[in-house]
Design a protein around this motif. Structure first.
Motif, mmCIF file in Angstrom:
data_model
loop_
_atom_site.group_PDB
_atom_site.id
_atom_site.type_symbol
_atom_site.label_atom_id
_atom_site.label_comp_id
_atom_site.label_asym_id
_atom_site.label_seq_id
_atom_site.Cartn_x
_atom_site.Cartn_y
_atom_site.Cartn_z
ATOM 1 N N LEU A 107 1.550 4.522 9.812
ATOM 2 C CA LEU A 107 2.888 5.102 9.714
ATOM 3 C C LEU A 107 3.027 6.318 10.629
ATOM 4 C CD1 LEU A 107 5.555 4.756 8.168
ATOM 5 C CD2 LEU A 107 4.664 6.322 6.429
ATOM 6 N N ASP A 108 2.004 7.157 10.676
ATOM 7 C CA ASP A 108 2.029 8.324 11.575
ATOM 8 C C ASP A 108 2.142 7.889 13.034
ATOM 9 O OD1 ASP A 108 1.876 10.108 9.502
ATOM 10 O OD2 ASP A 108 -0.310 10.397 9.652
ATOM 11 N N GLU A 150 -5.195 2.903 1.884
ATOM 12 C CA GLU A 150 -4.118 3.896 1.778
ATOM 13 C C GLU A 150 -4.148 4.851 2.966
ATOM 14 O OE1 GLU A 150 -4.308 5.769 -2.008
ATOM 15 O OE2 GLU A 150 -3.658 3.966 -3.099
ATOM 16 N N ASP A 151 -5.350 5.314 3.324
ATOM 17 C CA ASP A 151 -5.469 6.202 4.488
ATOM 18 C C ASP A 151 -5.069 5.465 5.764
ATOM 19 O OD1 ASP A 151 -6.335 8.274 2.920
ATOM 20 O OD2 ASP A 151 -8.470 7.967 3.333
ATOM 21 N N HIS A 155 7.583 6.664 1.789
ATOM 22 C CA HIS A 155 6.754 6.024 2.821
ATOM 23 C C HIS A 155 7.229 4.611 3.145
ATOM 24 C CE1 HIS A 155 3.705 9.097 1.373
ATOM 25 N NE2 HIS A 155 3.763 9.307 2.670
ATOM 26 N N ARG A 156 7.495 3.845 2.097
ATOM 27 C CA ARG A 156 7.907 2.451 2.338
ATOM 28 C C ARG A 156 9.235 2.406 3.075
ATOM 29 N NH1 ARG A 156 8.405 -2.766 -1.759
ATOM 30 N NH2 ARG A 156 9.754 -3.986 -0.374
ATOM 31 N N THR A 159 0.829 -1.207 0.000
ATOM 32 C CA THR A 159 0.000 0.000 0.000
ATOM 33 C C THR A 159 0.866 1.260 0.000
ATOM 34 O OG1 THR A 159 -1.686 -1.204 1.262
ATOM 35 C CG2 THR A 159 -1.881 1.189 1.188
ATOM 36 N N LEU A 160 1.904 1.273 0.824
ATOM 37 C CA LEU A 160 2.795 2.432 0.887
ATOM 38 C C LEU A 160 3.590 2.582 -0.408
ATOM 39 C CD1 LEU A 160 4.040 2.053 4.574
ATOM 40 C CD2 LEU A 160 2.439 3.766 3.682
ATOM 41 N N LEU A 174 1.619 4.531 -2.864
ATOM 42 C CA LEU A 174 1.546 5.960 -2.544
ATOM 43 C C LEU A 174 2.788 6.719 -2.985
ATOM 44 C CD1 LEU A 174 -0.042 5.677 1.012
ATOM 45 C CD2 LEU A 174 -1.118 6.629 -1.036
ATOM 46 N N GLN A 210 10.506 4.585 5.063
ATOM 47 C CA GLN A 210 10.279 4.976 6.463
ATOM 48 C C GLN A 210 9.680 3.813 7.266
ATOM 49 O OE1 GLN A 210 8.318 8.684 7.406
ATOM 50 N NE2 GLN A 210 8.925 9.575 5.435
ATOM 51 N N ILE A 245 -1.264 5.146 6.046
ATOM 52 C CA ILE A 245 -0.653 6.408 6.472
ATOM 53 C C ILE A 245 -0.879 6.630 7.964
ATOM 54 C CG2 ILE A 245 -0.810 8.921 6.260
ATOM 55 C CD1 ILE A 245 0.758 7.640 4.025
#
Length: 556
Positions: A516-517, A509-510, A479-480, A471-472, A475, A482, A513
């Motif tokens: 990840l946050d 996707e949301d 992102h991946r 998914t990352l 995007l 990280q 994220i």
């Protein structure tokens, strides 16, 4: 009687008497009461017991229990005019458990409050009653079978679950895993908190474990054989004992091995099991170096400083470390020649390996387990119909309950029971049997087993990591990269499971994220808190100085 309260009562009664049948009497009494005064029929008893308590029992086992049921006065001998006799059902009456149905309902409701909100966020709406039922079902058998059926790579869900008639196999299987995770996480949190809720759940699990052993193995008297039972221990249990999983797994595995030793069992494993353990350790260390490791050992390496070096040390002399546990290594190829091969041919081993496909989608583990089971049958030779597991010569021991069931089904095809008897046993079944024969308590070890099983079910799974990565990737950006970097951190690596309950299909996707946050926040929190603490200390020092300065000014 409520099923779970009945299991708790089994634990209470067994702890009082040290006798398996007297401990099981409340369950047996419930069944026998339905035919009070009528002749005892083993087939009916076995079927009804399975319906009421969810524990499979064969008519052969029910027949083997007759003598002990008569001793417990649950069956009464009635003499017939021709000199023969019939056993009549003679219930003793209900005994109440200290664990009430209200206690059970209260814990179940707490679990529903704990889990319902997250499942709804993930897009799955489950009724409170359905969620409570899922929880209670897993407490009655806390082995979290779904974690055993997940391969190292992606599951071909349609093949695995079409056999179960599942309409949407991928979604349903992923949901089962999510509930497994939520139950495991809930139980682990209870084990760390004050109060008696965890002890109540542990009592249910203990009683259910005892019931599982009796219904599957009975408790016949031992034969006069002086031969010790040889137990072939599966790799995951040995890895646990070598401290290559969670600390709770190590404590349970060492306790299990100590029980076996004190009971005079002969502990062995096979060379192909050692080889598989070696490959697993080395693959995990390589993956950890790349930053994409997962699984029990990877989680332990992330959580414990210096554990990667320890794992390398163990891998460099694995057979010696296994020997230090008191476990001897046998070479399975030695039993491929007559007369051993005559008892289970290589063709039969291939058929068994194919039959284990529902348990292992991956060929490697399937080959290892099939070879272990086949070699155990060859070691048994003529000992095919033992009346007691403890006199069955050799058994294969695993904590994979799905493997036990599938193997017994395969070996029992077209028959009333597996042939040979007592080829494979779960860790819980053998431990319970030894408690019975030793007249000892298993409360503490059973509690360790519950925690260890929950710890296994709560580990970060590959399908969740893969879904996050894919998914990352879509995007774009970093992102991946990280995510892979943050997965090396002990605290951050727990976030994907904690925020998704391991429900990989719900990762959008949301959602990715958001995970990840949260990983970034978790990593940053200690530093933010330290900065805040330092700032507050400096502000305090400034205030003290100002107050001191004001006092001097007033004095002047």
């Amino acid at each position: 009687m409520n099923q779970l309260a009945a299991f708790a009562l089994v634990a209470e009664e067994y702890e009082k008497t040290g006798d398996a049948i007297l401990g099981m009497a409340p369950l047996f009494d419930t069944v026998i009461a339905e035919r009070a005064g009528q002749p005892f029929e083993p087939a009916w008893f076995a079927s009804r017991f399975a319906e009421l308590f969810g524990r499979a029992m064969s008519p052969t086992i029910a027949q083997a229990l007759c003598e002990r049921l008569e001793e417990a006065k649950l069956l009464e001998r009635h003499q017939l005019t021709d000199g023969s006799y019939v056993l009549l059902c003679s219930p003793k009456g209900r005994v109440n458990s200290s664990l009430t149905e209200n206690h059970i309902q209260e814990i179940a409701e707490t679990f529903v409050d704990f889990s319902a909100g997250l499942l709804e966020k993930l897009g799955h709406h489950k009724s409170k009653q359905s969620l409570a039922d899922d929880f209670l079902q897993r407490i009655a058998k806390p082995e979290f079978t779904s974690i055993f059926l997940v391969p190292e790579r992606k599951v071909r869900f349609s093949r695995v679950l079409s056999l179960k008639g599942t309409k949407h196999p991928a979604r349903e299987w992923s949901l089962n895993q999510a509930v497994d995770y939520l139950v495991a996480d809930f139980v682990l949190k209870l084990s760390e908190s004050e109060g008696d809720s965890f002890d109540r759940l542990a009592s249910i699990a203990y009683g259910a474990l005892l019931a599982d052993a009796v219904s599957a193995l009975a408790e016949p008297p031992r034969a006069n054989s002086e031969d010790r039972l040889r137990v072939v221990i599966d790799g995951p249990i040995l890895l646990d004992a070598l401290n290559l999983n969670t600390e709770s797994n190590r404590e349970y595995a060492i306790g299990l091995i100590d029980l076996f030793k004190s009971s005079g069992l002969m502990l062995v494993t096979f060379d192909h099991v050692i080889d598989e353990m070696q490959r697993l350790i080395e693959r995990t260390l390589e993956s950890y170096t790349r930053g994409d490791a997962f699984g029990p050992l990877a989680a332990r390496i992330r959580s414990t400083r210096g554990h990667a070096l320890y794992a390398r040390t163990v891998a460099s002399s694995l057979q010696t470390h296994v020997k230090d546990l008191g476990v001897t290594t046998l070479f399975s190829d030695k039993y491929l020649d007559p007369p051993h091969i005559n008892f289970f041919s290589t063709v039969e081993e291939d058929l068994l390996r194919n039959a284990l496909g529902e348990v292992h989608e991956n060929l490697g583990p399937r080959i290892v387990d099939a070879r272990s089971i086949a070699t155990v049958i060859r070691l048994k030779r003529d000992n095919q119909r033992s009346s007691s597991a403890l006199d069955s010569g050799t058994v294969f021991l695993t904590r994979n309950s799905a493997l036990v069931r599938r193997t017994e089904t395969y070996l029992g095809r077209g028959q009333s029971e597996p042939r040979p008897r007592f080829t494979i046993m779960s860790d819980g079944q053998l431990a319970s049997l030894l408690w019975f024969h030793n007249g000892s308590s298993g409360s503490h070890l059973s509690k360790q087993r519950l925690i260890a099983n929950c710890a296994n079910a709560a580990l970060t799974r590959l399908d969740v990591v893969e879904r996050m990565t894919e998914t990352l990737d879509r995007l774009g950006g970093d992102h991946r990269a990280q995510f892979e970097m943050l997965m090396r951190d002990k605290r951050a690596s727990l976030c994907p499971m904690r925020l998704t309950a391991g429900y990989a299909n719900a990762i959008t996707e949301d959602g990715a994220i958001a995970v990840l946050d949260e990983m970034r926040r978790v990593v940053a929190t200690p530093f933010v808190e330290q900065v805040r603490s330092d700032a507050e200390s400096r502000i305090g020092e400034v205030r003290l100085k100002l107050q001191s300065s004001e006092k001097r000014t007033l004095i002047d």
